[in-house]
Every structure is written in C-alpha cells, then in structure tokens.
Design a protein around this motif. Structure first.
Motif, PDB file in Angstrom:
ATOM      1  N   LEU A  84      12.624   0.210   4.584  1.00  0.00           N
ATOM      2  CA  LEU A  84      12.323   1.525   3.961  1.00  0.00           C
ATOM      3  C   LEU A  84      11.529   2.389   4.982  1.00  0.00           C
ATOM      4  N   ALA A  85      10.481   1.834   5.365  1.00  0.00           N
ATOM      5  CA  ALA A  85       9.082   2.418   6.004  1.00  0.00           C
ATOM      6  C   ALA A  85       9.961   2.899   7.503  1.00  0.00           C
ATOM      7  N   ALA A 140       0.967  -1.259   0.114  1.00  0.00           N
ATOM      8  CA  ALA A 140       0.011  -0.024  -0.042  1.00  0.00           C
ATOM      9  C   ALA A 140       0.882   1.358   0.031  1.00  0.00           C
ATOM     10  N   ALA A 141       0.479   2.161  -0.833  1.00  0.00           N
ATOM     11  CA  ALA A 141       1.253   3.439  -0.881  1.00  0.00           C
ATOM     12  C   ALA A 141       1.163   4.281   0.518  1.00  0.00           C
ATOM     13  N   ALA A 142       2.370   4.586   0.809  1.00  0.00           N
ATOM     14  CA  ALA A 142       2.588   5.388   2.117  1.00  0.00           C
ATOM     15  C   ALA A 142       1.384   6.720   2.317  1.00  0.00           C
ATOM     16  N   ASP A 143       1.118   7.166   1.064  1.00  0.00           N
ATOM     17  CA  ASP A 143       0.347   8.477   0.963  1.00  0.00           C
ATOM     18  C   ASP A 143      -0.967   8.007   0.259  1.00  0.00           C
ATOM     19  N   GLY A 144      -1.433   6.763   0.597  1.00  0.00           N
ATOM     20  CA  GLY A 144      -2.507   6.348   0.012  1.00  0.00           C
ATOM     21  C   GLY A 144      -4.100   6.543   1.084  1.00  0.00           C
ATOM     22  N   SER A 145      -5.245   6.193   0.612  1.00  0.00           N
ATOM     23  CA  SER A 145      -6.246   6.350   1.656  1.00  0.00           C
ATOM     24  C   SER A 145      -6.353   5.093   2.491  1.00  0.00           C
ATOM     25  N   LEU A 146      -6.383   5.039   3.784  1.00  0.00           N
ATOM     26  CA  LEU A 146      -6.510   4.000   4.636  1.00  0.00           C
ATOM     27  C   LEU A 146      -7.894   3.430   4.612  1.00  0.00           C
ATOM     28  N   ALA A 184       2.461  -4.200   3.534  1.00  0.00           N
ATOM     29  CA  ALA A 184       3.896  -3.563   3.453  1.00  0.00           C
ATOM     30  C   ALA A 184       3.691  -2.308   2.792  1.00  0.00           C
ATOM     31  N   THR A 185       4.334  -1.032   3.415  1.00  0.00           N
ATOM     32  CA  THR A 185       4.102   0.185   3.164  1.00  0.00           C
ATOM     33  C   THR A 185       5.720   0.816   2.994  1.00  0.00           C
ATOM     34  N   GLY A 186       5.694   2.295   2.784  1.00  0.00           N
ATOM     35  CA  GLY A 186       7.211   2.759   2.563  1.00  0.00           C
ATOM     36  C   GLY A 186       7.007   3.588   1.377  1.00  0.00           C
ATOM     37  N   LEU A 187       6.665   3.131   0.336  1.00  0.00           N
ATOM     38  CA  LEU A 187       6.874   3.751  -1.103  1.00  0.00           C
ATOM     39  C   LEU A 187       5.739   4.593  -1.225  1.00  0.00           C
ATOM     40  N   THR A 188       5.766   5.758  -2.045  1.00  0.00           N
ATOM     41  CA  THR A 188       4.766   6.632  -2.265  1.00  0.00           C
ATOM     42  C   THR A 188       4.006   6.086  -3.444  1.00  0.00           C
ATOM     43  N   ALA A 189       2.862   6.618  -3.803  1.00  0.00           N
ATOM     44  CA  ALA A 189       1.929   6.195  -4.965  1.00  0.00           C
ATOM     45  C   ALA A 189       2.967   6.389  -6.320  1.00  0.00           C
ATOM     46  N   ASN A 190       3.833   7.689  -6.417  1.00  0.00           N
ATOM     47  CA  ASN A 190       4.306   7.865  -7.328  1.00  0.00           C
ATOM     48  C   ASN A 190       5.675   6.683  -7.701  1.00  0.00           C
ATOM     49  N   GLU A 191       6.087   6.528  -6.455  1.00  0.00           N
ATOM     50  CA  GLU A 191       7.265   5.461  -6.601  1.00  0.00           C
ATOM     51  C   GLU A 191       6.701   4.099  -6.698  1.00  0.00           C
ATOM     52  N   MET A 192       5.832   3.715  -6.225  1.00  0.00           N
ATOM     53  CA  MET A 192       4.865   2.576  -7.009  1.00  0.00           C
ATOM     54  C   MET A 192       4.652   2.460  -8.115  1.00  0.00           C
ATOM     55  N   GLY A 193       4.196   3.779  -8.611  1.00  0.00           N
ATOM     56  CA  GLY A 193       3.957   3.558 -10.133  1.00  0.00           C
ATOM     57  C   GLY A 193       4.899   3.366 -10.965  1.00  0.00           C
ATOM     58  N   GLU A 194       6.141   3.811 -10.449  1.00  0.00           N
ATOM     59  CA  GLU A 194       7.381   3.430 -11.423  1.00  0.00           C
ATOM     60  C   GLU A 194       7.672   1.839 -11.537  1.00  0.00           C
ATOM     61  N   ALA A 195       7.305   1.277 -10.494  1.00  0.00           N
ATOM     62  CA  ALA A 195       7.555  -0.022 -10.676  1.00  0.00           C
ATOM     63  C   ALA A 195       6.419  -0.778 -11.662  1.00  0.00           C
ATOM     64  N   PHE A 196       5.235  -0.307 -11.859  1.00  0.00           N
ATOM     65  CA  PHE A 196       4.426  -0.789 -12.909  1.00  0.00           C
ATOM     66  C   PHE A 196       4.407  -0.110 -14.028  1.00  0.00           C
TER      67      PHE A 196
END
Length: 208
Positions: free
Chosen positions: A198-199, A140-146, A160-172
């Motif tokens: 990372l978190a 889950a993105a660290a800056d995502g909605s709970l 597992a969290t730690g990455l931002t939504a933009n960083e997760m997007g890079e992986a996909f």
C-alpha cells in the motif's frame, strides 16, 4: 467492491512458475521479484481485468509491480490484453480501484490481528509491548508524528506504514489510531507485506 472470479484457466507456465518459487514478473518493466511486491490481476467474467489483491482467484495471473505508475502504464499501453493473449476490458478507474482495494486489504489485515489478540494500539500499550520484546512489527500512521514514533523506542523493529490514522482507527473500532504493535507470528508478516504494498502504491501516486 466485489472481486469477480476469473475464467481463464492456469497455463503450464503458471504452474512451472509456482513450482520454481515465489518470483513473479511485471508485465510493464519485465523485472522479477517476490509476489509481495506485485499486484495480481486475472481475466474475469466478460473478459474484464479484475484486481486479485489476495492472490487467490483462479486463473492465469497477470502481475504488475505495486505502483500506481505501473498500473497506469499497463492500462495506457494495452499490456493486459497482450499478457492475456486475448481481447480484454479494462476499466478506466482500474488504478484508482487497485489503490482502494490495497487500502481495504491492509485495514482488514490489521483488524484480523486485533481480533486474534495479536495487535495493541495506543502509545502506552505499544511502548509496553516494545519494551517487553513482544512487538515484531510497529505499524505507524502515515500522517502520524515522527517525533512521537521515535519516543516509542525499539528502533531495531521493522516499521510498517501506509495507512492514515483514520484508516488505522477503523481497524481498531475507534476514530483514529497512530501506532500499533503486532505480536510475532504469521499475521505480523501479512500486515507488513500488505502495508508495504500500500505504501509503495500511494507513494508512487503522489510522485506522478
């Protein structure tokens, strides 16, 4: 950034530690724990302290708890030189560099899962994986909605969290991604460990 090879050979104590198990000892706190909770450093070319995020560089490992505060303390108190039993060069940006490398490692681990067909992103796909019992770890993105995360269900699945939504997007290969389901297997464990490190590091940096 490129991690340089270490020049300091392994010592007998390192070999004994590996034989005894995965526990490592932090040079700052003196506390021991599994290697997943630490960042490994080695002495590289020109006696420079090099972060070894993957834990694969040759040489005697110097272990620090995976928090920004621990790395800052090790630098400020000259603990790397003490642990290496030699004069070493420590970059002023070491703590910042460690944070960057931990982020890159987490992104690359998630991307590896995607390439191996072991990761799915997007709310509908993730929810389907959870409902079918094919999700070992929910990323889950660290800056995502709970609230949105709660709607996915699967409350007994590790998150597992730690990455931002933009960083997760890079992986996909997209602009952003908020959730990802990781299939059971060794890659799920790697992603979980990399994101936990990372978190921990980023949280301690925010608390400074």
């Amino acid at each position: 950034m490129t991690e340089a090879l270490a020049l300091v050979p392994e010592t007998e104590s390192d070999i004994d530690a590996d034989a005894a198990g995965p526990l490592r000892r932090c040079i700052v706190s003196g506390k021991s724990g599994p290697r997943a909770d630490f960042v490994r450093f080695v002495v590289g070319p020109e006696n420079t302290i090099v972060p070894d995020i993957a834990g694969k560089l040759p040489g005697r490992g110097i272990w620090v708890t995976a928090t920004r505060a621990a790395v800052d303390t090790a630098v400020a108190k000259g603990l790397f030189a003490k642990a290496a039993r030699a004069r070493v060069t420590v970059g002023e940006d070491l703590a910042e560099r460690v944070g960057f490398l931990l982020m890159r490692r987490a992104v690359e681990s998630l991307a590896l899962c995607r390439r191996a067909g072991q990761a799915a992103s997007g709310f509908a796909k993730v929810k389907e994986k959870i409902e079918k019992g094919r999700c070992a770890v929910l990323v889950a993105a660290a800056d995502g909605s709970l609230a949105e995360r709660a709607r996915l269900g699967g409350h007994d699945i590790p998150v597992a969290t730690g990455l931002t939504a933009n960083e997760m997007g890079e992986a996909f290969g997209r602009e952003h991604a908020v959730h990802a389901a990781i299939a059971p297997g060794a890659l799920a464990l790697r992603v979980q460990e990399d994101l936990a490190r990372l978190a921990s590091y980023r949280q301690s940096a925010r608390n400074e």
